[in-house]
Design an enzyme around this catalytic site. Structure first.
Site, PDB file in Angstrom:
ATOM      1  N   SER A  78       0.829  -1.190   0.000  1.00 61.05           N
ATOM      2  CA  SER A  78       0.000   0.000   0.000  1.00 61.05           C
ATOM      3  C   SER A  78       0.878   1.259   0.000  1.00 61.05           C
ATOM      4  O   SER A  78       1.629   1.484  -0.939  1.00 61.05           O
ATOM      5  CB  SER A  78      -0.971  -0.036   1.185  1.00 61.05           C
ATOM      6  N   ASP A 112      -8.930  -4.598  -6.068  1.00 62.47           N
ATOM      7  CA  ASP A 112      -8.548  -3.684  -4.978  1.00 62.47           C
ATOM      8  C   ASP A 112      -9.668  -2.680  -4.721  1.00 62.47           C
ATOM      9  O   ASP A 112     -10.175  -2.039  -5.639  1.00 62.47           O
ATOM     10  CB  ASP A 112      -7.270  -2.937  -5.365  1.00 62.47           C
ATOM     11  N   HIS A 120      -7.545  -5.276  -1.564  1.00 58.73           N
ATOM     12  CA  HIS A 120      -6.337  -4.572  -1.135  1.00 58.73           C
ATOM     13  C   HIS A 120      -5.437  -5.462  -0.276  1.00 58.73           C
ATOM     14  O   HIS A 120      -4.216  -5.426  -0.376  1.00 58.73           O
ATOM     15  CB  HIS A 120      -6.715  -3.302  -0.371  1.00 58.73           C
TER      16      HIS A 120
END
Length: 800
Positions: free
Chosen positions: A666, A739, A773
């Site tokens: 991330s 995601d 994610h």
């Protein structure tokens, strides 16, 4: 030897030499697989009295088949329209119960075959637990009897769990309010094959709507139709014997909550118009109060569409917000309202005001508190004692108020930088009151605080007694462990001194105990084994070092399992940048060398089994003091953090500094790409699920609240995409195709890969099907570990 080398080279050519590869899912090497595929200990739930315990067992991963089930992504939700529950829900497969004092747990009998259990909810008297079971056809309600360890079904598979707040207990412990599928639900539109009736048109009336780049938003009228059908429920009253009676007709119900005395129910429903800019939580809504028979009492809140807010992280909407029941009163609602029109730019003495209104909700609201900053919550005690909090993100300030709800007198008892963990006084201890709600534990003039206990000397969790008259604290307990980590979970009984704690060490799996702080007695209540035996001998330590500007940094260092003194090893540096407004807070130590060595799915720790030094959770503070924002010098500080970390481990004599990889997930992926753009410190990089072009998140990202048009140089300088021509270091990009995180669209990795490939950089892009994610499927995670291992072996360990 020569043949083996040629064969190895051919393998790498096959793996990395072509533009696209149709790979099946791969598994990592035996050393990594043994750790990644270990069976974990169960989750633990304990009742408020500390008498009964429920052990919840689940698979560590989902399967790719589970992630491939039908999924609709609407208004910020991800829903399985066949089963009518969140498509990414974590499920438990087995339950055991035991009295805390017993050694052995009893298997819960009667559980469904192929159980997929979720949404556990204790009855008010804590004798039963209600939960949901998801079948291939839908969701059922089940009851677990704690005393006899028996489970049974009380509804068919027609529960609607799409909007949460699905099951709520009545105070009689015999009935629940349950959201059920409405009889008039219409067939959903297949948006992939539906013939459009016209274009989708969006309009701006000139008001500024500067929202984050949310994903899974509504996009078309067909999406609106499907969302409404999936959100609609009938609310039924369901007995623990399976009897069903009507309660409320079908509507788009969101939240349901009983008053503490159980005589009223506040129900919030979503209304139109919907939005294509924000998620469902900011759609129009209406909150109504009903009695126990479902008779309408009062509308207590009407919230319009919340698309347009003033600029800034501390902006909020006008009108009533944060409406909830006051937990120390029978039936009193409480809410906050902005006094600055929700605009942080407006100068006022007080930002928010808090009101309350007693049943039957026909009188005038009573003002009980004003806060200087944005109101963030209350811990209720009684008519004379309550604790409130406000905060301001821009200054990282948190204020704590001791106030009298009757007279509205208030004083600030704590005024601190919430990033300053050394000064954290802890959280106020609460316990169940006569209504079954949690309120402040009050003993005469004393309250209690339970804290993590970070300090310069290390971490020593504590319990304090706070006197509300003198404002002084008295330490009742401080953990003395220097070779273990003790976490204070909750106070079972402050009068007796019984505290539920969790104790772990580098090699001891976390287990639960009841500590009596008055008798200095510790009683074990679980005995979970270490599932990661191969890591028991790992050398783990926290190292401290300085950045070139004198800032104190730290990281958790692991040496290879086969470490030999004097040899130089390759290293993996794994990190995640964090923003601070002052150097003092940024330099504080929060790493604990006694934390259990837990190689979760995204961890770099696996590679100590493959001959790597690992520096995990390396401190990467980005500091902006005074008028400067942290991102004003983001790149300079990023590179300085990295160089300090490498130099620190190199100075210890453990590594070859030419064989260091950097990685992150991330914002850590964003960090990785920037480090490869702006330094020559690394042999390779691994960037998972990142954002690389900040112009695609133009109204702020992470802790940056300025828009692109206010600070274009910041957005451009910080965007790895804009600096793609500078990368010569091999970079592995991994991203989930599905995601859902704000800003980290899969497009970010795809476009960044195209830029790097077009410029001749050594790069590999791995798109994981169905993954969000965070990655969930066992097949995806094993393949991810394989990809990382192959990349590190080629570009780091065997770097030419």
């Amino acid at each position: 030897m020569a043949k083996s080398l040629i064969k190895l080279l051919l393998i790498f050519v096959c793996l990395y030499g072509y533009a696209q590869q149709n790979l099946t899912y791969q598994k990592p090497s035996k050393e990594i697989l043994e750790l990644a595929d270990a069976d974990l200990a169960p989750g633990v739930q304990i009742d408020s009295k500390g008498e009964h315990m429920v052990l919840l067992y689940r698979n560590q991963y989902k399967s790719i088949e589970e992630l491939s089930e039908t999924e609709l992504r609407l208004a910020g939700l991800r829903i399985n329209p066949v089963t009518n529950i969140g498509s990414r829900t974590n499920y438990y497969t087995n339950l055991k119960v035991k009295q805390v004092k017993d050694k052995e747990a009893k298997q819960v009998k009667g559980l469904p075959d192929n159980a997929r259990l979720s949404n556990f909810s204790w009855s008010p008297d804590e004798s039963l637990i209600a939960c949901l079971n998801t079948t291939p056809k839908g969701v059922e309600v089940w009851i677990v009897n704690i005393e006899n360890a028996n489970a049974y079904k009380i509804s068919n598979a027609n529960v609607n769990a799409n909007m949460r707040s699905t099951i709520n207990w009545f105070k009689d412990n015999k009935h629940l309010l349950v959201k059920m599928l409405p009889n008039d639900r219409k067939e959903l539109i297949n948006t992939a094959t539906a013939v459009p009736s016209g274009p989708t048109v969006s309009v701006s009336n000139g008001a500024k709507a500067q929202n984050r780049t949310y994903q899974d938003l509504l996009k078309t009228p067909n999406d609106e139709f499907n969302f409404e059908q999936l959100a609609r429920s009938e609310i039924k009253k369901l007995s623990i014997n399976g009897e069903i009676t009507d309660f409320l007709d079908a509507d788009m119900y969101r939240g349901i909550s009983f008053s503490p005395d159980g005589n009223y129910i506040m129900v919030t429903k979503i209304k139109r118009p919907f939005s294509y800019l924000v998620t469902y939580s900011r759609f129009p809504s209406e909150s109504n109060i009903y009695d126990l028979n479902g008779k309408f009492v009062k509308t207590v809140n009407n919230v319009p569409l919340d698309e347009v807010r003033p600029k800034g992280f501390m902006a909020t909407r006008t009108g009533k917000r944060s409406m909830q029941w006051r937990s120390d009163k029978p039936a009193t609602i409480v809410w906050a309202e902005a006094l600055d029109k929700g605009d942080p730019e407006v100068k006022v003495d007080y930002r928010d005001v808090v009101y309350q209104l007693d049943a039957p909700f026909n009188g005038q609201p009573k003002e009980i508190l004003k806060t200087k900053q944005r109101f963030s919550g209350i811990r209720w005690g009684n008519d004379n004692i309550a604790i409130a909090f406000d905060y301001w993100w821009n200054t990282r300030n948190l204020k704590t108020y001791l106030f009298n709800p009757t007279t509205a007198e208030a004083k600030i008892i704590s005024d601190r930088n919430y990033q300053d963990v050394y000064s954290d006084p802890g959280d106020f201890v609460s316990s169940k009151n006569k209504y079954g709600s949690y309120t402040l534990t009050i003993n005469g003039d004393n309250l209690y605080l339970m804290g993590d206990g970070y300090s310069k000397e290390g971490q020593f969790p504590f319990i304090d007694e706070y006197n509300i008259k003198t404002g002084k604290t008295k330490r009742l307990y401080k953990s003395k462990y220097t070779d273990k980590l003790e976490s204070l979970n909750f106070a079972i009984d402050m009068k007796k001194g019984d505290i539920l704690v969790r104790i772990e060490s580098k090699t001891d799996y976390p287990n639960y105990y009841i500590r009596n702080i008055k008798k200095n007695k510790l009683t074990a209540i679980t005995d979970f084994d270490n599932p990661f035996k191969s890591l028991e001998s790992v050398d783990k330590r926290v190292i401290n070092y300085k950045r070139n500007d004198g800032l104190d940094l730290e990281g958790t260092l692991y040496l290879p399992l086969d470490y030999k003194e004097g040899e130089k090893y390759p290293m993996i540096l794994w990190a995640y940048p964090r923003e601070y407004k002052d150097k003092a807070s940024a330099s504080q130590s929060t790493a604990n060398p006694n934390e259990f060595v837990y190689p979760y799915w995204g961890s770099p720790i696996y590679w100590v089994t493959k001959g790597y030094v690992v520096l995990d959770d390396a401190a990467f503070p980005i500091v902006g003091e005074g008028n400067k924002e942290p991102n004003d010098t983001f790149i300079t500080q990023l590179v300085a953090n990295a160089k300090a970390a490498i130099d620190a481990v190199d100075n210890l004599g453990y590594i070859d500094p030419n064989k260091v990889a950097v990685g992150g997930h991330s914002y850590g992926a964003f960090m990785t790409a920037n480090l490869l753009s702006h330094s020559n410190l690394f042999a390779a990089g691994i960037a998972r699920s990142g954002a690389y072009n900040r112009t695609l998140t133009p109204f702020g990202f992470q802790s940056e609240e300025r828009s692109y048009w206010e600070a274009p140089e910041i957005y451009n300088t910080m965007s790895p995409f804009m600096n793609a021509d500078k990368i010569k270091t091999p970079l592995l990009l991994i991203h989930g195709v599905a995601d859902n995180n704000s800003g980290t669209y899969p497009l970010q990795s795809e476009r960044y890969f195209n830029a790097l490939k077009g410029l001749g950089a050594p790069v590999r892009l791995v798109m994981l099907p169905k993954e969000s994610h965070g990655y969930r499927a066992k097949e995806s995670i094993m393949h991810m570990l394989w990809e990382q291992d192959q990349w590190l072996e080629k570009h780091v360990k065997n770097k030419k």
